[in-house]
Structure formats: C-alpha cells, structure tokens
Design a protein around this motif. Structure first.
Motif, short mmCIF file in Angstrom:
data_model
loop_
_atom_site.label_atom_id
_atom_site.label_comp_id
_atom_site.label_asym_id
_atom_site.label_seq_id
_atom_site.Cartn_x
_atom_site.Cartn_y
_atom_site.Cartn_z
N ILE A 147 0.82 -1.21 -0.18
CA ILE A 147 0.07 -0.20 -0.10
C ILE A 147 0.95 1.18 -0.01
N PHE A 148 0.74 1.99 -1.04
CA PHE A 148 1.48 3.18 -1.22
C PHE A 148 0.58 4.24 -1.55
N ARG A 149 0.72 5.32 -0.45
CA ARG A 149 -0.09 6.63 -0.57
C ARG A 149 -1.60 6.32 -0.87
N ARG A 150 -2.17 5.10 0.28
CA ARG A 150 -3.38 4.71 0.25
C ARG A 150 -3.91 3.95 -1.17
N LYS A 151 -2.78 3.55 -1.93
CA LYS A 151 -3.34 2.78 -3.10
C LYS A 151 -2.53 1.53 -3.25
N LEU A 152 -3.17 0.33 -3.51
CA LEU A 152 -2.55 -0.89 -3.93
C LEU A 152 -1.57 -0.81 -4.86
N GLN A 153 -0.28 -1.27 -4.63
CA GLN A 153 0.63 -1.52 -5.97
C GLN A 153 0.96 -3.06 -5.92
N TYR A 154 1.55 -3.34 -7.14
CA TYR A 154 2.03 -4.67 -7.36
C TYR A 154 3.51 -4.82 -8.02
N LYS A 155 4.19 -5.56 -7.29
CA LYS A 155 5.53 -5.82 -8.19
C LYS A 155 5.53 -6.71 -9.20
N VAL A 156 5.68 -6.31 -10.39
CA VAL A 156 5.24 -7.11 -11.61
C VAL A 156 6.43 -7.42 -12.43
N LYS A 157 6.78 -8.65 -12.68
CA LYS A 157 7.74 -8.98 -13.69
C LYS A 157 7.12 -9.12 -15.16
N TRP A 158 7.64 -8.22 -15.96
CA TRP A 158 7.05 -8.32 -17.34
C TRP A 158 7.40 -9.38 -18.18
N LYS A 159 6.89 -10.04 -18.86
CA LYS A 159 7.47 -11.06 -19.98
C LYS A 159 8.48 -10.52 -20.86
N GLY A 160 9.48 -10.97 -21.07
CA GLY A 160 10.48 -10.56 -22.06
C GLY A 160 11.66 -9.54 -21.72
N LEU A 161 11.41 -8.83 -20.47
CA LEU A 161 12.06 -7.73 -19.79
C LEU A 161 13.27 -8.18 -18.83
N ARG A 162 13.34 -9.59 -18.68
CA ARG A 162 14.12 -10.22 -17.84
C ARG A 162 14.18 -9.70 -16.37
#
Length: 395
Positions: free
Chosen positions: A323-338
C-alpha cells in the motif's frame, strides 16, 4: 584481410599527386622533416625540407613554392595523412592561388604504396651520404632528388626525367654524340605521346602483378549492408584512455549507413566522434555479432497484446504487493524484460492478469490485496484499464 585495389592510372602527368612526410629526422639547419611529392604517372618526385609540425597551411605554401610553379594544379591528391588533412591542404592551396574551385580528394590507405617505396629510397640515400653528425642531410636533398629522378623506374622502364620533360638532363660525363639530332615539334609530341602510353601499359602491368602477389595471402574483404553493426579498429584513433596498450582495440559497434566505394563505408558515429571523417576502409571494420555473449545483451521485449482495443503487455509473474499513498501496488515481472523488467505498478495496470494476481495471494495471503488494505480495489480493477507505464524499479 582485404584484397589490393590499386589506384587507377591517371590520364596525364601531375594530374594525381601523392604527398607524404618523413618526420623526426635529426636537426639540420632548423629542419627536421622532408615533404615528399610524387607524380602518380611519371613517378617524378620532389624532396622539400620542412618541419615535423608543418600544418596543412604550411604544406600548401610549400607546394605552391616548389611544385605548383613547375607543374600546375592536379586533379586530386593522395595522402596517408588522412582525408581531413588532404581537404584542408587543398582548400588552403586554392585560397593562396585565389581559385574558387572544389576538387575531388582521394584517400586510399591500402593502395598508396609508392610513397613508402620513395621514402625508403630517400632515407637510404641520406643514411649513406650524410655526415657523421647527421646535421647536413638537408644539403643533400637536391642531389638525392636528381639521382632519384634520373634512374630507370622498375615499373615504367624509363627514367623519371624522360617521362616528365622528354629528355635526360646532361650530367657532364656522357659521351658527346657525333651527330646532333634536331627533331621537329610534331616529332617531339609524337615521341612523348608514345613514351607516355608505353609507361601507362608498364604501370598497369606492374599494378596487376602487385595485386596478384598481394592477394595470394589475403582473403576478400567482407561486404557490409546498410544497417549492419560493425566494430571500428581503434589503432589510428586517439582516445582519452591513459594507456594505449590497455585501451580497447576496437570501438563500437556502429551502424553502417551506406557503401561509398569498393572498400569504403560510411558509419553513423556518435556526437563525441564528430571530429572524425565517418568513411572508413573495410580493413578497419569487423562485423559485430548480434549477441557476442549469450544472455549478456538483452533482447527486445515482445510487442503488446491488443485486448478490447487496448494495448496490454504480458505479465510473467506477480512478485509482491504493498500500500503506497493509500493505493494498492504490485511488483510485476513483465515477460521478455528479464531481471530489469520488475516494476511497481498500480493495480489497474494488472487488470488483465487476474489469474496471476489470485495465484500470488493464494501463495502469500498476508500481503495487501483487494480485501486487505484497499476498499476501492474492485471498482478500479473492473473499470480502469490501460497499458502499463514503467515509472521506476523496485527498491
């Protein structure tokens, strides 16, 4: 690498001129270098004392005083000093003569071998006849020039004086002829024309023989196409590296823009190398592999997927949430960006990866989710949808 491509034989005498320098000689009456000027057809040479620090303007002055007054202006210059030197030298010479004219320049680092031969002969002559202290070699240059121009050239089979002025100068110890031969102007013209044609044929044969022997131990130079990436040989390029021995042997890779000659290519150089002429001989280039060390160079990311007329990048995995500044965030691993493709994204940027989000919270139920720490999850998750924006890497 690279076969020999000799310069074409010029049409007339002193139409193509080679200019070179023998530098760092012992001091002799203030001089420490020799400017060597050679005609590409007749091979006649002029040896002019000068200084190692002679600039393009100084070279133009020397040429005007010692060569131009005898033979006029050539069509092109050939020099191993570099194309920029040749261009500036020609510009200064024309400015001194009051001529506004643009000429073609030639720079063939692999083909101008005659200058090296002339320099060797001149150095050998001076080495034999100069004094013990090596401080009088400048006084020997007139005799060295006469001796060189009065010998029979191995390629043309004529003396250089004969090809240039039509006769051999009198030296004083020749046998006096019994009968004097007075030839008319037409006879002299025809004889000079025949001598010049024979010299051209002999030069062509000598160049063919030279190219044949040269090519026996060399492979043809590779051909590059526009868009190819090549490494540039750094042996003749000055860099800011403190150690020449430990600096990079090749620079780049740089992109080939176009081919400008049989063995010359124009490269797209960075702004930091704008002082260099962008055209290089093929022997200075080496094709750069697409991936020299597998895994070291990142491949381009895959294109986005179009869903409901919206571009979405594929998500490979969900790694964390917060939760960052009252908003939900996800740490994402994008495909193809290693490894570098791990970013903190707002919840709406993973709306197309619901299955991965559910799987992530099933594995780690204690981290913030739509039911833990963010009451507006459902509304954002179902309404807002846009392509992800990479704002920054995760800490």
């Amino acid at each position: 690498m690279g076969q020999l491509h000799p310069l074409p034989i010029p049409e007339g005498r002193w139409s193509v001129v080679s200019v070179d320098f023998i530098v760092e000689l012992p001091k002799a009456h203030g001089y420490d270098a020799v400017m060597v000027v050679v005609d590409s057809v007749g091979k006649r040479a002029h040896f002019i004392p000068t200084h190692t620090t002679c600039t393009a303007l100084g070279t133009a002055n020397l040429y005007r005083k010692h060569v131009w007054k005898l033979h006029g202006l050539p069509d092109a210059f050939v020099s191993d000093c570099g194309p920029q030197f040749v261009t500036e030298f020609t510009r200064e010479l024309y400015r001194l003569l009051g001529i506004k004219l643009s000429t073609s320049m030639a720079y063939h680092p692999q083909s101008d071998g005659q200058m090296e031969r002339v320099n060797q002969e001149l150095e050998q002559y001076l080495r034999v006849f100069c004094s013990k202290w090596r401080d009088d070699w400048d006084d020997l240059l007139p005799e060295a020039e006469f001796q060189y121009n009065n010998h029979i050239h191995s390629a043309t089979k004529y003396t250089l004086f004969m090809l240039d002025i039509g006769w051999n100068p009198r030296m004083g110890f020749e046998p006096r002829p019994l009968n004097s031969n007075n030839e008319t102007a037409n006879e002299f013209f025809e004889r000079m024309k025949l001598v010049q044609e024979e010299a051209k044929v002999a030069l062509a044969k000598a160049k063919d023989n030279m190219a044949r022997y040269y090519d026996q131990r060399r492979i043809p130079a590779p051909e590059y196409k526009p868009g190819d990436c090549v490494y540039l040989d750094a042996s003749d390029i000055e860099t800011k590296h403190p150690s020449k021995k430990l600096s990079h042997r090749y620079l780049g890779p740089y992109t080939v823009e176009r081919q400008v000659g049989p063995l010359a290519y124009k490269l797209r150089l960075p702004r930091s190398m704008s002082h260099l002429h962008p055209v290089f001989n093929a022997v200075k280039l080496r094709l750069a592999p697409l991936d020299p060390i597998p895994g070291r160079r990142a491949r381009p990311p895959p294109p986005p997927t179009l869903i409901n007329n919206k571009e979405w990048f594929d998500v490979e995995d969900i790694l964390d949430s917060r939760i960052f500044r009252r908003k939900l965030q996800y740490k994402v691993k994008w495909k193809g960006l290693r490894l570098r493709g791990r970013f903190l994204e707002p919840v709406e940027n993973v709306a197309h990866a619901r299955d991965l989000v559910r799987e992530f919270h099933r594995r780690i139920p204690t981290l913030p989710s739509r039911s833990r720490g963010c009451s507006s999850w459902t509304r954002r998750f179902s309404v807002r949808a846009r392509a992800p924006v990479h704002r920054g890497a995760a800490p």
